[in-house]
Design an enzyme around this catalytic site. Structure first.
Site, mmCIF file in Angstrom:
data_model
loop_
_atom_site.group_PDB
_atom_site.id
_atom_site.type_symbol
_atom_site.label_atom_id
_atom_site.label_comp_id
_atom_site.label_asym_id
_atom_site.label_seq_id
_atom_site.Cartn_x
_atom_site.Cartn_y
_atom_site.Cartn_z
ATOM 1 N N CYS A 175 -10.628 -5.206 -3.177
ATOM 2 C CA CYS A 175 -11.375 -6.255 -2.482
ATOM 3 C C CYS A 175 -12.808 -5.828 -2.185
ATOM 4 O O CYS A 175 -13.068 -4.670 -1.897
ATOM 5 C CB CYS A 175 -10.666 -6.601 -1.178
ATOM 6 S SG CYS A 175 -9.087 -7.398 -1.473
ATOM 7 N N VAL B 186 -13.720 0.584 10.183
ATOM 8 C CA VAL B 186 -13.228 1.172 8.932
ATOM 9 C C VAL B 186 -14.093 0.750 7.736
ATOM 10 O O VAL B 186 -14.488 1.573 6.916
ATOM 11 C CB VAL B 186 -11.743 0.811 8.700
ATOM 12 C CG1 VAL B 186 -11.238 1.419 7.388
ATOM 13 C CG2 VAL B 186 -10.896 1.288 9.867
ATOM 14 N N ASP C 271 -6.742 -4.133 8.338
ATOM 15 C CA ASP C 271 -6.139 -5.244 7.586
ATOM 16 C C ASP C 271 -5.456 -6.269 8.507
ATOM 17 O O ASP C 271 -5.048 -7.325 8.052
ATOM 18 C CB ASP C 271 -5.114 -4.705 6.583
ATOM 19 C CG ASP C 271 -5.740 -3.669 5.689
ATOM 20 O OD1 ASP C 271 -6.468 -4.044 4.778
ATOM 21 O OD2 ASP C 271 -5.531 -2.462 5.930
ATOM 22 N N ARG D 80 -7.423 -0.586 -7.113
ATOM 23 C CA ARG D 80 -7.959 0.741 -6.776
ATOM 24 C C ARG D 80 -6.945 1.842 -7.067
ATOM 25 O O ARG D 80 -7.253 3.020 -6.966
ATOM 26 C CB ARG D 80 -8.341 0.786 -5.294
ATOM 27 C CG ARG D 80 -9.487 -0.137 -4.967
ATOM 28 C CD ARG D 80 -9.964 0.023 -3.569
ATOM 29 N NE ARG D 80 -10.506 1.339 -3.304
ATOM 30 C CZ ARG D 80 -11.680 1.777 -3.745
ATOM 31 N NH1 ARG D 80 -12.443 0.992 -4.478
ATOM 32 N NH2 ARG D 80 -12.095 2.990 -3.467
ATOM 33 N N ASN E 170 0.800 -1.225 0.000
ATOM 34 C CA ASN E 170 0.000 0.000 0.000
ATOM 35 C C ASN E 170 0.835 1.280 0.000
ATOM 36 O O ASN E 170 0.296 2.375 0.115
ATOM 37 C CB ASN E 170 -0.989 -0.016 1.178
ATOM 38 C CG ASN E 170 -2.051 -1.079 0.958
ATOM 39 O OD1 ASN E 170 -2.210 -1.601 -0.149
ATOM 40 N ND2 ASN E 170 -2.777 -1.428 2.007
HETATM 41 N N1 EPU Z 1 -14.362 6.101 1.798
HETATM 42 C C1 EPU Z 1 -15.441 6.837 1.347
HETATM 43 N N2 EPU Z 1 -15.259 7.631 0.240
HETATM 44 C C2 EPU Z 1 -14.066 7.732 -0.396
HETATM 45 C C3 EPU Z 1 -12.970 6.991 0.079
HETATM 46 C C4 EPU Z 1 -13.158 6.187 1.199
HETATM 47 O O1 EPU Z 1 -16.535 6.760 1.926
HETATM 48 O O2 EPU Z 1 -13.977 8.459 -1.402
HETATM 49 C C5 EPU Z 1 -14.542 5.199 2.967
HETATM 50 C C6 EPU Z 1 -14.381 3.743 2.555
HETATM 51 O O3 EPU Z 1 -15.583 3.207 2.042
HETATM 52 C C7 EPU Z 1 -13.972 3.074 3.850
HETATM 53 C C8 EPU Z 1 -13.154 4.178 4.531
HETATM 54 O O4 EPU Z 1 -13.491 5.395 3.903
HETATM 55 O O5 EPU Z 1 -15.074 2.752 4.622
HETATM 56 C C9 EPU Z 1 -11.662 3.995 4.474
HETATM 57 O O6 EPU Z 1 -11.242 3.845 3.126
HETATM 58 P P1 EPU Z 1 -9.805 4.329 2.622
HETATM 59 O O7 EPU Z 1 -10.009 5.336 1.538
HETATM 60 O O8 EPU Z 1 -8.991 4.694 3.796
HETATM 61 O O9 EPU Z 1 -9.253 2.990 1.995
HETATM 62 P P2 EPU Z 1 -8.459 2.826 0.639
HETATM 63 O O10 EPU Z 1 -7.517 3.944 0.428
HETATM 64 O O11 EPU Z 1 -9.389 2.461 -0.456
HETATM 65 C C10 EPU Z 1 -6.398 1.624 1.686
HETATM 66 C C11 EPU Z 1 -5.750 0.283 1.517
HETATM 67 C C12 EPU Z 1 -6.615 -0.784 2.151
HETATM 68 C C13 EPU Z 1 -6.787 -0.454 3.633
HETATM 69 C C14 EPU Z 1 -7.378 0.945 3.788
HETATM 70 C C15 EPU Z 1 -7.492 1.378 5.240
HETATM 71 C C16 EPU Z 1 -4.609 0.574 -0.564
HETATM 72 C C17 EPU Z 1 -4.486 0.212 -1.996
HETATM 73 N N3 EPU Z 1 -5.616 0.012 0.100
HETATM 74 O O12 EPU Z 1 -7.628 1.539 0.995
HETATM 75 O O13 EPU Z 1 -5.904 -1.986 2.036
HETATM 76 O O14 EPU Z 1 -7.639 -1.399 4.217
HETATM 77 O O15 EPU Z 1 -6.564 1.903 3.078
HETATM 78 O O16 EPU Z 1 -6.232 1.343 5.842
HETATM 79 O O17 EPU Z 1 -3.791 1.321 -0.032
HETATM 80 C C18 EPU Z 1 -5.606 -4.267 1.628
HETATM 81 O O18 EPU Z 1 -4.395 -4.025 1.546
HETATM 82 O O19 EPU Z 1 -6.072 -5.438 1.644
HETATM 83 C C19 EPU Z 1 -6.551 -3.154 1.720
HETATM 84 C C20 EPU Z 1 -7.851 -3.312 1.546
#
Ligand code: EPU
Length: 455
Positions: free
Chosen positions: A139, A352, A330, A115, A42
């Site tokens: 995921c 989360v 995670d 993503r 990440n």
């Molecule tokens: N959210 C919104 N709107 C947005 C963006 C996020 O409502 O525009 C919500 C999401 O639905 C969720 C929360 O905010 O409920 C947190 O989402 P976040 O944006 O922090 O997650 P992400 O950036 O999509 C990354 C990691 C994830 C990890 C999360 C939290 C990457 C590629 N993915 O996801 O990793 O769980 O941060 O730490 O960096 C994994 O590695 O298996 C994984 C899922």
């Protein structure tokens, strides 16, 4: 050139019937030995996107052999960027001197693969004035909207066209301008989106309510090496002063603390002893506290962290997942498998993602006692309170697990199933195993190194 081992290119959430995509596991044996964990999935993928901000060459080291690296490399190449990956050495070299608009048809071929493509928006807007972002993958652990990302880009002056059936067309022919942005929730991706878009925007950007995960701070370090001016206040507000141009960087990725914690949980669940080379303490402090409370032992050295089950009973715990410095979402799935072996009632409140307990169903079929609740079983402020999401779990242990056929649902859930199969008595067939290649480099080789009976 791409010298990473080719990884099966299975679609994100398919349940595979391909016989090569099944791992036969004869469980019930402790995992013992040493394995090496490289850079964070990440972070690495985001640093590769940052390279797109500057003409010239960037070099990223300690890169893991995972599928997300291929996806980002492919997307960079479609935009005319030269990417060289040396899988053995774990070095990715990116020359983004020439950037061109990729054809929509080509970009579409990567729809649903990850993503990360949404993070191409800022760099492409700066370099080309427009971007086409394919439909996103990742995921299936909740709705995973991108409204914060798009709001941020609009605030910085971009026009977002969501009409295209396969993706999003974003334009900013006159460049981006700094703005005051507040995130309704400290989203990791939206924080990175803002940083990547604001560093070259004209004027100052204030981003409050941001996430400050170690992977984000490593991205800030990369951007600073490139010439950006970014500071962070104690209340999680980033201040970015736009600069006119950036240059390439050389950087060594921080270790993947999710992979390290997954192996630690595997040591607990199988009553084993695993030395995770490369694991570092500061990013894992919250995990280590919980690991100790559960009854696991660890020893931090300069080369990594040794995790082991000391014998006797594990203890139950109550945890709540949260943004950094809280307990990572995670980390919870692999730990839940270990908690099925703890003596008593454990509680996990997931704050989360609204839908991250789907993976518990096969665990119950293997013999675990896990009950899911819509209520918040914890005290953290939670967006899912009074909503219809089963986002709290109560785990009663210890319960012996028995091997069976399992379908991998998502990356972390899938690795947890693998741990359950390794801890269980008797054979298991884990289907759709290549999904785990997205985030766990050479996990089959590492399992063999640890003495697992797999085929
Ligand atoms: N959210 C919104 N709107 C947005 C963006 C996020 O409502 O525009 C919500 C999401 O639905 C969720 C929360 O905010 O409920 C947190 O989402 P976040 O944006 O922090 O997650 P992400 O950036 O999509 C990354 C990691 C994830 C990890 C999360 C939290 C990457 C590629 N993915 O996801 O990793 O769980 O941060 O730490 O960096 C994994 O590695 O298996 C994984 C899922």
């Amino acid at each position: 050139m791409d010298s990473f081992k080719k990884i099966p290119g299975q679609e994100e959430n398919d349940v595979s019937t391909d016989s090569e995509d099944i791992l036969h596991v004869n469980g019930g044996k402790p995992l013992n030995g040493a394995i090496k964990v490289r850079g964070a999935k990440n972070f690495v993928s985001k640093a590769m996107v940052a390279a797109l901000l500057a003409p010239g060459t960037s070099v990223l080291k300690n890169v893991p052999e995972i599928r997300d690296v291929h996806v980002v490399s492919d997307l960079l190449r479609l935009h005319g960027v030269n990417v060289n990956v040396d899988g053995e050495k774990g070095v990715v070299t990116i020359d983004a001197t020439h950037v061109k608009l990729a054809s929509v048809a080509d970009v579409d071929t990567l729809s649903g693969s990850s993503r990360i493509p949404i993070l191409f928006s800022g760099p492409l807007l700066h370099r080309l004035g427009e971007a086409f972002i394919p439909a996103l993958g990742g995921c299936a652990i909740g709705g995973r909207p991108i409204d914060f990302h798009l709001d941020t880009l609009r605030k910085l002056g971009a026009t977002v066209d969501k009409e295209h059936k396969d993706g999003i067309h974003i334009t900013a022919p006159n460049g981006l301008t700094g703005a005051k942005i507040h995130l309704p929730y400290p989203s990791v991706g939206a924080t990175e989106q803002t940083l990547l878009a604001a560093v070259l925007a004209e004027g100052k950007t204030e981003l409050s309510g941001a996430a400050i995960e170690p992977e984000i701070m490593d991205l800030v370090a990369v951007l600073q090496k490139m010439g950006a001016i970014i500071s962070v206040d104690v209340d999680r507000t980033f201040r970015i002063e736009g600069v006119k141009e950036l240059k390439g960087f050389t950087h060594t990725s921080l270790t993947d603390r999710i992979e390290a914690a997954s192996w630690a949980s595997a040591a607990l669940a199988t009553r084993g002893d695993i030395f995770v080379k490369g694991a570092t303490q500061p990013e894992m402090m919250t995990f280590l506290n919980v690991f100790r409370k559960v009854g696991g032992e660890f020893d931090v050295t300069d080369k990594g962290i040794r995790f082991w089950h000391p014998g006797g009973d594990l203890k139950p715990v109550a945890i709540e997942t949260d943004v950094h410095p809280g307990f990572m979402t995670d980390w919870q799935q692999p730990l839940v498998v270990a908690l099925t072996q703890a003596n008593g009632l454990s509680i996990v409140h997931e704050t989360v993602y609204e839908n991250r307990f789907g993976f518990t169903k096969p665990l119950v079929q293997m013999g675990a006692t896990i009950q899911l609740y819509r209520e918040c079983l914890g005290s953290l402020p939670c967006r899912f309170q009074q909503r219809n999401y089963k986002h709290s779990a109560v785990i009663f242990g210890p319960t012996p697990l028995t091997g069976r056929d399992i379908d991998v649902p998502d990356l972390r859930g899938g690795f947890s199933h693998l741990i359950a199969a390794l801890a269980a008595k008797g054979p298991s067939n884990v289907h759709g195993i290549s999904l785990i290649d997205r985030g766990y480099a050479d996990f089959r080789g590492k399992l063999r190194q640890l003495g697992a009976d797999i085929d």
